[in-house]
Design an enzyme around this catalytic site. Structure first.
Site, PDB file in Angstrom:
ATOM      1  N   GLU A 165      66.673  55.411  25.550  1.00  0.00           N
ATOM      2  CA  GLU A 165      65.345  54.589  25.056  1.00  0.00           C
ATOM      3  C   GLU A 165      65.556  53.935  23.623  1.00  0.00           C
ATOM      4  N   TYR A 167      66.214  55.723  21.141  1.00  0.00           N
ATOM      5  CA  TYR A 167      65.872  56.524  19.698  1.00  0.00           C
ATOM      6  C   TYR A 167      67.425  56.965  19.045  1.00  0.00           C
ATOM      7  N   ARG A 215      70.292  62.566  28.399  1.00  0.00           N
ATOM      8  CA  ARG A 215      69.418  61.585  28.748  1.00  0.00           C
ATOM      9  C   ARG A 215      70.106  60.331  28.287  1.00  0.00           C
ATOM     10  N   HIS A 253      63.125  50.816  24.046  1.00  0.00           N
ATOM     11  CA  HIS A 253      61.542  50.608  23.921  1.00  0.00           C
ATOM     12  C   HIS A 253      61.270  49.224  23.502  1.00  0.00           C
ATOM     13  N   GLN A 340      47.645  52.592  32.168  1.00  0.00           N
ATOM     14  CA  GLN A 340      46.492  52.626  31.380  1.00  0.00           C
ATOM     15  C   GLN A 340      45.952  53.799  30.829  1.00  0.00           C
TER      16      GLN A 340
HETATM   17  P1  FAD Z   1      33.487  48.076  42.863  1.00  0.00           P
HETATM   18  O1  FAD Z   1      34.902  48.219  42.768  1.00  0.00           O
HETATM   19  O2  FAD Z   1      32.854  46.681  42.604  1.00  0.00           O
HETATM   20  O3  FAD Z   1      33.061  48.730  44.010  1.00  0.00           O
HETATM   21  C1  FAD Z   1      31.534  48.542  44.529  1.00  0.00           C
HETATM   22  C2  FAD Z   1      31.532  48.661  46.066  1.00  0.00           C
HETATM   23  O4  FAD Z   1      30.000  48.733  46.243  1.00  0.00           O
HETATM   24  C3  FAD Z   1      31.669  47.493  46.712  1.00  0.00           C
HETATM   25  O5  FAD Z   1      32.833  48.049  47.702  1.00  0.00           O
HETATM   26  C4  FAD Z   1      30.798  46.927  47.431  1.00  0.00           C
HETATM   27  O6  FAD Z   1      30.839  46.305  48.494  1.00  0.00           O
HETATM   28  C5  FAD Z   1      29.803  48.060  47.561  1.00  0.00           C
HETATM   29  N1  FAD Z   1      28.237  48.022  47.490  1.00  0.00           N
HETATM   30  C6  FAD Z   1      27.732  47.281  46.757  1.00  0.00           C
HETATM   31  N2  FAD Z   1      26.221  47.425  47.086  1.00  0.00           N
HETATM   32  C7  FAD Z   1      26.146  47.989  48.123  1.00  0.00           C
HETATM   33  C8  FAD Z   1      25.130  48.502  49.140  1.00  0.00           C
HETATM   34  N3  FAD Z   1      23.904  48.214  48.751  1.00  0.00           N
HETATM   35  N4  FAD Z   1      25.582  49.443  50.054  1.00  0.00           N
HETATM   36  C9  FAD Z   1      26.795  49.745  50.312  1.00  0.00           C
HETATM   37  N5  FAD Z   1      27.776  49.417  49.558  1.00  0.00           N
HETATM   38  C10 FAD Z   1      27.382  48.642  48.491  1.00  0.00           C
HETATM   39  N6  FAD Z   1      41.076  47.801  36.919  1.00  0.00           N
HETATM   40  C11 FAD Z   1      42.103  48.641  36.324  1.00  0.00           C
HETATM   41  O7  FAD Z   1      41.574  49.479  35.736  1.00  0.00           O
HETATM   42  N7  FAD Z   1      43.123  48.066  36.306  1.00  0.00           N
HETATM   43  C12 FAD Z   1      43.667  46.873  36.909  1.00  0.00           C
HETATM   44  O8  FAD Z   1      44.862  46.335  36.788  1.00  0.00           O
HETATM   45  C13 FAD Z   1      42.932  45.894  37.626  1.00  0.00           C
HETATM   46  N8  FAD Z   1      42.958  44.946  38.080  1.00  0.00           N
HETATM   47  C14 FAD Z   1      42.178  44.307  38.830  1.00  0.00           C
HETATM   48  C15 FAD Z   1      42.581  42.879  39.365  1.00  0.00           C
HETATM   49  C16 FAD Z   1      41.650  42.193  39.899  1.00  0.00           C
HETATM   50  C17 FAD Z   1      41.979  40.740  40.633  1.00  0.00           C
HETATM   51  C18 FAD Z   1      40.202  42.608  39.989  1.00  0.00           C
HETATM   52  C19 FAD Z   1      39.187  41.829  41.015  1.00  0.00           C
HETATM   53  C20 FAD Z   1      39.900  43.882  39.519  1.00  0.00           C
HETATM   54  C21 FAD Z   1      40.849  44.619  38.905  1.00  0.00           C
HETATM   55  N9  FAD Z   1      40.418  45.835  38.221  1.00  0.00           N
HETATM   56  C22 FAD Z   1      41.362  46.417  37.465  1.00  0.00           C
HETATM   57  C23 FAD Z   1      39.140  46.252  37.967  1.00  0.00           C
HETATM   58  C24 FAD Z   1      38.598  47.417  39.073  1.00  0.00           C
HETATM   59  O9  FAD Z   1      38.962  46.900  40.271  1.00  0.00           O
HETATM   60  C25 FAD Z   1      37.119  47.758  38.787  1.00  0.00           C
HETATM   61  O10 FAD Z   1      37.264  48.228  37.493  1.00  0.00           O
HETATM   62  C26 FAD Z   1      36.584  48.769  39.841  1.00  0.00           C
HETATM   63  O11 FAD Z   1      36.734  48.245  41.009  1.00  0.00           O
HETATM   64  C27 FAD Z   1      35.306  49.076  39.412  1.00  0.00           C
HETATM   65  O12 FAD Z   1      35.008  50.139  40.506  1.00  0.00           O
HETATM   66  P2  FAD Z   1      33.394  50.458  41.065  1.00  0.00           P
HETATM   67  O13 FAD Z   1      33.604  51.403  41.708  1.00  0.00           O
HETATM   68  O14 FAD Z   1      32.653  50.565  39.803  1.00  0.00           O
HETATM   69  O15 FAD Z   1      32.966  49.115  41.676  1.00  0.00           O
HETATM   70  P1  NAP Z   2      37.357  40.464  30.662  1.00  0.00           P
HETATM   71  O1  NAP Z   2      38.347  41.233  30.287  1.00  0.00           O
HETATM   72  O2  NAP Z   2      35.842  41.086  30.175  1.00  0.00           O
HETATM   73  O3  NAP Z   2      37.486  39.209  30.519  1.00  0.00           O
HETATM   74  C1  NAP Z   2      36.556  38.161  30.721  1.00  0.00           C
HETATM   75  C2  NAP Z   2      36.910  36.656  29.997  1.00  0.00           C
HETATM   76  O4  NAP Z   2      36.119  35.801  30.368  1.00  0.00           O
HETATM   77  C3  NAP Z   2      37.257  36.809  28.661  1.00  0.00           C
HETATM   78  O5  NAP Z   2      38.485  35.817  28.545  1.00  0.00           O
HETATM   79  C4  NAP Z   2      36.114  36.094  28.079  1.00  0.00           C
HETATM   80  O6  NAP Z   2      36.495  35.234  27.017  1.00  0.00           O
HETATM   81  C5  NAP Z   2      35.645  35.041  29.239  1.00  0.00           C
HETATM   82  N1  NAP Z   2      34.096  34.900  29.371  1.00  0.00           N
HETATM   83  C6  NAP Z   2      33.159  35.825  29.215  1.00  0.00           C
HETATM   84  N2  NAP Z   2      31.881  35.498  29.417  1.00  0.00           N
HETATM   85  C7  NAP Z   2      32.297  34.012  29.583  1.00  0.00           C
HETATM   86  C8  NAP Z   2      31.138  33.099  29.804  1.00  0.00           C
HETATM   87  N3  NAP Z   2      30.005  33.413  30.106  1.00  0.00           N
HETATM   88  N4  NAP Z   2      31.919  31.767  29.983  1.00  0.00           N
HETATM   89  C9  NAP Z   2      33.068  31.721  29.826  1.00  0.00           C
HETATM   90  N5  NAP Z   2      34.043  32.641  29.543  1.00  0.00           N
HETATM   91  C10 NAP Z   2      33.228  33.695  29.563  1.00  0.00           C
HETATM   92  O7  NAP Z   2      36.802  40.794  32.192  1.00  0.00           O
HETATM   93  P2  NAP Z   2      37.837  40.352  33.467  1.00  0.00           P
HETATM   94  O8  NAP Z   2      39.195  39.747  33.124  1.00  0.00           O
HETATM   95  O9  NAP Z   2      36.967  39.919  34.546  1.00  0.00           O
HETATM   96  O10 NAP Z   2      38.501  41.968  34.049  1.00  0.00           O
HETATM   97  C11 NAP Z   2      37.533  42.956  34.190  1.00  0.00           C
HETATM   98  C12 NAP Z   2      38.025  44.372  33.874  1.00  0.00           C
HETATM   99  O11 NAP Z   2      39.061  44.596  34.794  1.00  0.00           O
HETATM  100  C13 NAP Z   2      38.567  44.426  32.597  1.00  0.00           C
HETATM  101  O12 NAP Z   2      38.057  45.082  31.693  1.00  0.00           O
HETATM  102  C14 NAP Z   2      40.044  45.076  32.688  1.00  0.00           C
HETATM  103  O13 NAP Z   2      40.086  46.310  32.075  1.00  0.00           O
HETATM  104  C15 NAP Z   2      40.255  45.370  33.919  1.00  0.00           C
HETATM  105  N6  NAP Z   2      41.495  44.630  34.666  1.00  0.00           N
HETATM  106  C16 NAP Z   2      42.528  45.427  34.105  1.00  0.00           C
HETATM  107  C17 NAP Z   2      43.739  44.754  34.274  1.00  0.00           C
HETATM  108  C18 NAP Z   2      45.140  45.352  33.815  1.00  0.00           C
HETATM  109  O14 NAP Z   2      46.065  44.799  33.941  1.00  0.00           O
HETATM  110  N7  NAP Z   2      44.917  46.237  32.930  1.00  0.00           N
HETATM  111  C19 NAP Z   2      43.924  43.406  35.240  1.00  0.00           C
HETATM  112  C20 NAP Z   2      42.560  42.878  35.533  1.00  0.00           C
HETATM  113  C21 NAP Z   2      41.244  43.553  35.481  1.00  0.00           C
HETATM  114  P3  NAP Z   2      35.778  34.382  26.137  1.00  0.00           P
HETATM  115  O15 NAP Z   2      34.510  35.086  25.777  1.00  0.00           O
HETATM  116  O16 NAP Z   2      36.764  34.446  24.630  1.00  0.00           O
HETATM  117  O17 NAP Z   2      35.884  33.075  26.521  1.00  0.00           O
HETATM  118 FE1  SF4 Z   3      49.822  56.776  34.152  1.00  0.00          FE
HETATM  119 FE2  SF4 Z   3      48.198  57.610  36.234  1.00  0.00          FE
HETATM  120 FE3  SF4 Z   3      48.558  54.882  36.114  1.00  0.00          FE
HETATM  121 FE4  SF4 Z   3      50.627  56.558  36.912  1.00  0.00          FE
HETATM  122  S1  SF4 Z   3      48.638  55.981  37.870  1.00  0.00           S
HETATM  123  S2  SF4 Z   3      50.837  54.996  35.273  1.00  0.00           S
HETATM  124  S3  SF4 Z   3      50.155  58.314  35.745  1.00  0.00           S
HETATM  125  S4  SF4 Z   3      47.873  56.178  34.333  1.00  0.00           S
END
Ligand code: FAD
Ligand code: NAP
Ligand code: SF4
Length: 671
Positions: A165, A167, A215, A253, A340
């Site tokens: 890695e 090191y 390693r 790294h 993460q």
């Molecule tokens: P949600 O996932 O929004 O779940 C809420 C649920 O509640 C839904 O299934 C909805 O249908 C249900 N619901 C709402 N109202 C009602 C009701 N009245 N009755 C019954 N059910 C209801 N996060 C990461 O940490 N790493 C990532 O790499 C990552 N990548 C992402 C990529 C994409 C494209 C997207 C869209 C999101 C990503 N996220 C990622 C974000 C992550 O998915 C969210 O932070 C997470 O799903 C939030 O969890 P939650 O349970 O709070 O809400």
């Molecule tokens: P986000 O990280 O908060 O990004 C939102 C983007 O929208 C920013 O670029 C912001 O930048 C812009 N924005 C915010 N308000 C706006 C407005 N009113 N008009 C126009 N642009 C606006 O949110 P996200 O991309 O939706 O992701 C949601 C969460 O999912 C994140 O917090 C992240 O942790 C998680 N996630 C993680 C991964 C991962 O790979 N780890 C991947 C996907 C999602 P400006 O304000 O500068 O324009």
């Molecule tokens: Fe790390 Fe858990 Fe994500 Fe695996 S799932 S990469 S152990 S945070």
């Protein structure tokens, strides 16, 4: 038995391992915390009880200047032995075996006192190392041996010598970082002398009945790394010098090729270990992105390696091996390779844990005891937060009814899993689904929870986990059907044209650029993935690197943000660079300091630094963050029942699945 090769004991002559599973080295951060060794002991104990054959600890420095950071761990003095004893005793009581990794950071040391073969700064640290004097080289070899001797005294079953890695040892091996002209540099024989002398010195000190794992960097993935003949020659010399096991190291790294992120295909580097199999007779360990017993079994059954190393999968599930042995692999909480909560934390000097298992490294702090007063709890929403709460609360004996408005569980994870390279997110949904069944959660799909349901049934408390909804952006022309949300695109509800502007460059903006830019998913096609990243499987070049195959997107994609800060600044510490590289690979045009004006037939009207521009696009995708889905909150509060908010409905800003799952687990622990 479903996994006969995985579960087969390994005879090392003087000792036996109960199976072929090595838990790879991970720095948890507990090593440096006050009282951390007790917590570390609980962490390792659970993994030993969970069936791991051989555990390797996080890296411990053999001397002061080899530390990774100023306060990082070191084992050089007799008074340091007793705290390690807490760990080894715990593992042995649980029927496991444990080796201590000895790691000298060399030029990766994050402090101004770092030492290296030559005074060449690493691209990933701000500190330039000093070149070691010949006396310091010899002293360091002695320090390794002394550290191994203390490790034996502390009850470890062996040591792992970190030689990969990038090191210190790796820095000696490669001409890239070793420009010395004395007996420790220059020719290949001179450059590997340091590693061999370390192994010989350790073996002479600890005797023959002590495990020494080396390693070995089998694929450096940096320019001027080793060539294949050198890897083989060093492996043979290490065997001669007395190593018991050779573990695989992949990539320095500082390498610009992903090696463990979620987008790396499973077992993407097992071929490297396999290549060495016929050259040495000591057991070889395959590593990197092995995260299920099925994939581990395939590697072992096909003779690619004698053992498999998995590290993060044991953060995700300490019971991994026992579950595999009991034919319950469907109940394994699979590591999704997100980094993460583990590596990203480590690089920010925070305690490591796991996105899918918040108990990891918090074994003594997050505990789920049987509930004193079992309650009937209604949960709104089966996203990560709602599902996590449900399994832990039901596991404690509460009666949990989980309502999900949609026809499937998973919430936003159902969108995330459609992104190329995020296929692993399916595993989290699979785990929660099975675990809900196991713990007796009553799941009501296609059922929206509202006040009428609560009034009809006798619930004690309500947990709202209704998540988030995409943020709307209201500007002239944005009511056009060609302005769509990321949700509509990923659900396949809308057609996306050939010229696209993405508004918002957070995690989802970058994911959307990948989704729209890539044809299929190269993660599911390892050969294509290797070509994309320039990995030379034929090993014709030093370091195993070759020219990457370019894959320009079929679309023109603009990725826009209002901030003037660099693009992707908020992305994961250890994975952000991969997202940025992928966007570059697909020719995505990235613009900062943008203000949005309107959308019409000409395209998207914007201003950049007060200069008006029109982007000729046919589709605008809103990736502008989210807002909490609180539509039913006041209605719920009106029922008079205790109401709890978790996940995105609590706070939408900076929400990720790590917080959603952790909040669910913590509420379940308290309730
Ligand atoms: P949600 O996932 O929004 O779940 C809420 C649920 O509640 C839904 O299934 C909805 O249908 C249900 N619901 C709402 N109202 C009602 C009701 N009245 N009755 C019954 N059910 C209801 N996060 C990461 O940490 N790493 C990532 O790499 C990552 N990548 C992402 C990529 C994409 C494209 C997207 C869209 C999101 C990503 N996220 C990622 C974000 C992550 O998915 C969210 O932070 C997470 O799903 C939030 O969890 P939650 O349970 O709070 O809400
Ligand atoms: P986000 O990280 O908060 O990004 C939102 C983007 O929208 C920013 O670029 C912001 O930048 C812009 N924005 C915010 N308000 C706006 C407005 N009113 N008009 C126009 N642009 C606006 O949110 P996200 O991309 O939706 O992701 C949601 C969460 O999912 C994140 O917090 C992240 O942790 C998680 N996630 C993680 C991964 C991962 O790979 N780890 C991947 C996907 C999602 P400006 O304000 O500068 O324009
Ligand atoms: Fe790390 Fe858990 Fe994500 Fe695996 S799932 S990469 S152990 S945070």
């Amino acid at each position: 038995m479903l996994f006969p090769h995985l579960l087969k004991p390994l005879d090392l002559g003087f000792t036996q391992l109960k199976n072929r599973v090595l838990m790879g080295s991970m720095h948890t951060g507990l090593e440096e915390e006050r009282g951390g060794f007790e917590k570390l002991a609980a962490f390792y104990r659970e993994r030993a009880e969970g069936g791991v054959g051989l555990i390797v600890t996080g890296g411990i420095s053999p001397n002061l200047r080899g530390r990774l950071a100023p306060h990082a761990s070191q084992l050089s003095f007799p008074w340091q032995v007793s705290r390690h004893r807490i760990v080894t005793d715990a593992v042995h009581e649980a029927g496991g075996k444990i080796c201590m990794q000895i790691l000298h950071a060399g030029r990766y040391g994050y402090h101004p006192f770092s030492l290296a073969p030559s005074a060449i700064k690493a691209p990933i640290t701000p500190f330039k190392p000093s070149a070691m004097s010949s006396r310091q080289v010899k002293g360091t070899i002695k320090d390794y041996a002394a550290s191994a001797k203390l490790a034996r005294k502390a009850g470890y079953d062996g040591v792992e010598v970190m030689g990969s890695e990038g090191y210190l040892i790796n820095q000696f091996i490669c001409a890239r970082t070793n420009k010395r002209t004395d007996e420790w540099g220059g020719s290949f024989e001179n450059r590997i002398r340091f590693s061999l002398e370390i192994v010989r010195a350790i073996r002479a000190t600890v005797g023959t009945d002590f495990i020494i794992i080396f390693r070995l960097s089998m694929l450096d993935l940096v320019e001027d790394g080793s060539n294949w003949d050198e890897v083989v020659a060093l492996a043979k010399a290490l065997e001669q010098a007395g190593v018991t096991i050779i573990n695989t190291g992949i990539g320095w790294h500082e390498a610009r090729v992903p090696t463990i992120a979620t987008s790396v295909p499973r077992a993407a580097f097992a071929w490297v270990t396999e290549r060495l199999k016929s050259e040495v007779s000591v057991p070889l360990v395959a590593t990197n992105r092995i995260n299920t017993p099925e994939i581990a079994e395939t590697i072992l059954a096909s003779g690619q390696a004698d053992m498999v190393s998995m590290a993060r999968p044991f953060l995700a599930d300490p019971e991994f091996v026992n579950k595999a042995a009991a034919d319950k692999s469907a109940l394994i909480n699979t590591c999704i390779g997100c980094n993460q909560a583990c590596l990203d934390h480590t690089f920010k000097m925070q305690r490591a844990t796991c996105l899918v298992n918040p108990r990891a490294c918090y074994e003594t702090e997050i505990t789920f005891n049987p509930a004193q007063q079992p309650k009937k709890i209604a949960v709104m929403g089966a996203g990560p937060a709602g599902m996590a709460f449900s399994i832990y609360a039901a596991g404690r004996g509460h009666k949990v009814v989980l309502f999900e408005a949609k026809s499937e569980v998973g919430g936003q994870f159902n969108l995330a899993r459609k992104i190329p390279g995020k296929e692993e997110f399916n595993e989290t949904i699979r785990y929660f689904t099975n675990q809900m069944q196991e713990t007796g959660v009553e799941l009501r799909l296609n059922t929206r929870l509202d006040a009428s349901v609560l009034n009809d049934e006798d619930f004690d408390e309500v947990v709202i986990a209704s998540g988030v909804v995409p943020r709307a952006v209201e500007l002239p022309g944005f009511d056009s059907p060609r302005v769509v949300t990321y949700q509509q695109v990923l659900n396949g509800d809308v057609e996306v044209g050939k010229k696209v502007a993405l508004i918002g460059a957070g995690g989802i903006g970058f994911d959307m650029a990948h989704f729209l830019g890539e044809k299929g998913s190269s993660t599911l096609d390892p050969k294509r993935w290797r070509d994309q990243w320039g990995i030379d499987e034929a090993y014709e070049h030093r370091g195993g690197l070759k020219a990457a195959v370019k894959e320009p997107a079929e679309r023109t994609i603009y990725l826009l943000q209002r901030k003037t800060t660099p693009m992707g600044k908020g992305l994961g510490k250890t994975t952000g660079w991969i997202h940025r590289a992928v966007a570059k690979m697909h020719g995505v045009v990235q613009m900062t300091g943008v203000s949005y004006e309107s959308f019409d037939e000409q395209g998207l009207h914007i201003k950049v630094n007060d200069e008006a521009k029109v982007l000729d696009v046919d589709t605008v995708v809103l990736c502008a963050g989210q807002e909490s889905n609180r539509t039913l909150l006041s209605e719920m509060e009106g029922t008079g029942k205790p109401v709890h908010l978790i996940g995105g409905v609590d706070v939408a800003a900076e929400l990720d699945a790590k917080r959603a799952i952790r909040q669910g687990a913590e509420l379940a622990m308290r309730m």
